[in-house]
Design an enzyme around this catalytic site. Sequence first.
Site, PDB file in Angstrom:
ATOM      1  N   HIS A 156      -7.671  -5.582  -0.145  1.00 12.82           N
ATOM      2  CA  HIS A 156      -6.437  -4.817   0.035  1.00 12.82           C
ATOM      3  C   HIS A 156      -5.414  -5.584   0.869  1.00 12.82           C
ATOM      4  CE1 HIS A 156      -4.048  -1.248  -0.195  1.00 12.82           C
ATOM      5  NE2 HIS A 156      -4.059  -1.040   1.109  1.00 12.82           N
ATOM      6  N   SER A 190       0.825  -1.202   0.000  1.00 13.54           N
ATOM      7  CA  SER A 190       0.000   0.000   0.000  1.00 13.54           C
ATOM      8  C   SER A 190       0.868   1.265   0.000  1.00 13.54           C
ATOM      9  CB  SER A 190      -0.957  -0.041   1.187  1.00 13.54           C
ATOM     10  OG  SER A 190      -1.955   0.941   1.076  1.00 13.54           O
ATOM     11  N   ASP A 230      -9.735  -5.375  -4.345  1.00 18.62           N
ATOM     12  CA  ASP A 230      -9.176  -4.274  -3.552  1.00 18.62           C
ATOM     13  C   ASP A 230     -10.047  -3.023  -3.690  1.00 18.62           C
ATOM     14  OD1 ASP A 230      -7.554  -2.376  -2.282  1.00 18.62           O
ATOM     15  OD2 ASP A 230      -5.713  -3.323  -2.992  1.00 18.62           O
TER      16      ASP A 230
END
Length: 269
Positions: free
Chosen positions: A250, A98, A222
Amino acid sequence: MGYYVKVQPNVKVYVEDLNPEGDNTIVFLHGWPGSHNLFEYQFNELPKKGYRCIGIDQRGFGQSDRPFSGYDYNTLSDDVYCVIKALNLKTFTLLGHSTGGAIAVKYMARHKEEGVSKLVLCSAAAPSLIKRPNFPYGVNKEIVTNIIKETYVDRPKMLSDFGEIFFFQYITESFADWFLQLGLQAAGWATAAVANTWIREELFSDLAKINVTTLILHGIHDKVVPFKLGEIQNKSIKNSKLIPFKYSGHAVFYDEKDRFNEELVKFIQ
């Protein structure tokens, strides 16, 4: 083994160093709003296979110092560089999830890939988390501005709501609370500052500077960093491979943790 590394005169970041005698080193950069503890289910297994696992808490998060400044990608990547130099790491795999993936991309460009033999991007927030006039593939800017607003109004509620879209697989109430506590460990100002960085900065030119072999792992469900961004990373990085995770959101490192660990080991060997 945990210790602190000075990255600026008045700023130290926390480093968790597992199996220091391992033959193969992986440096883990966590995503917002957590800490190195997000990789617990990698740290449980990989050291047993002989890997040295180094988790860095970004400034403002986890057990690191919490200054009021320095949450731009340049400074965050410089913090990583300071750790790499302090530990005298010469050859390692850099893994970023991320926002940690965005920091990894910036490190590769800004520090000329120093020490990195292979790169792993997991649900990476690059080249831009938000949609821009010439880039319609991220999330709406309003989503991020609302996160910033709610951080200053009711951060626990904001983090709880974020946890609901973070995972695709079922998680228990206890696990959701654990995830919330990781987010609450961060400073509120750091939480908001990194979200502001998502708005201010983009990494289009940085992706093109990556030369090492790169593995891209991205969940197709995601809701935080759309899967399309993984496809764009794959097209932008010369020597890269994208592996879609069909049952992940995610939290690709947790939703399908066994497969994630297997693909990571296969790539590094």
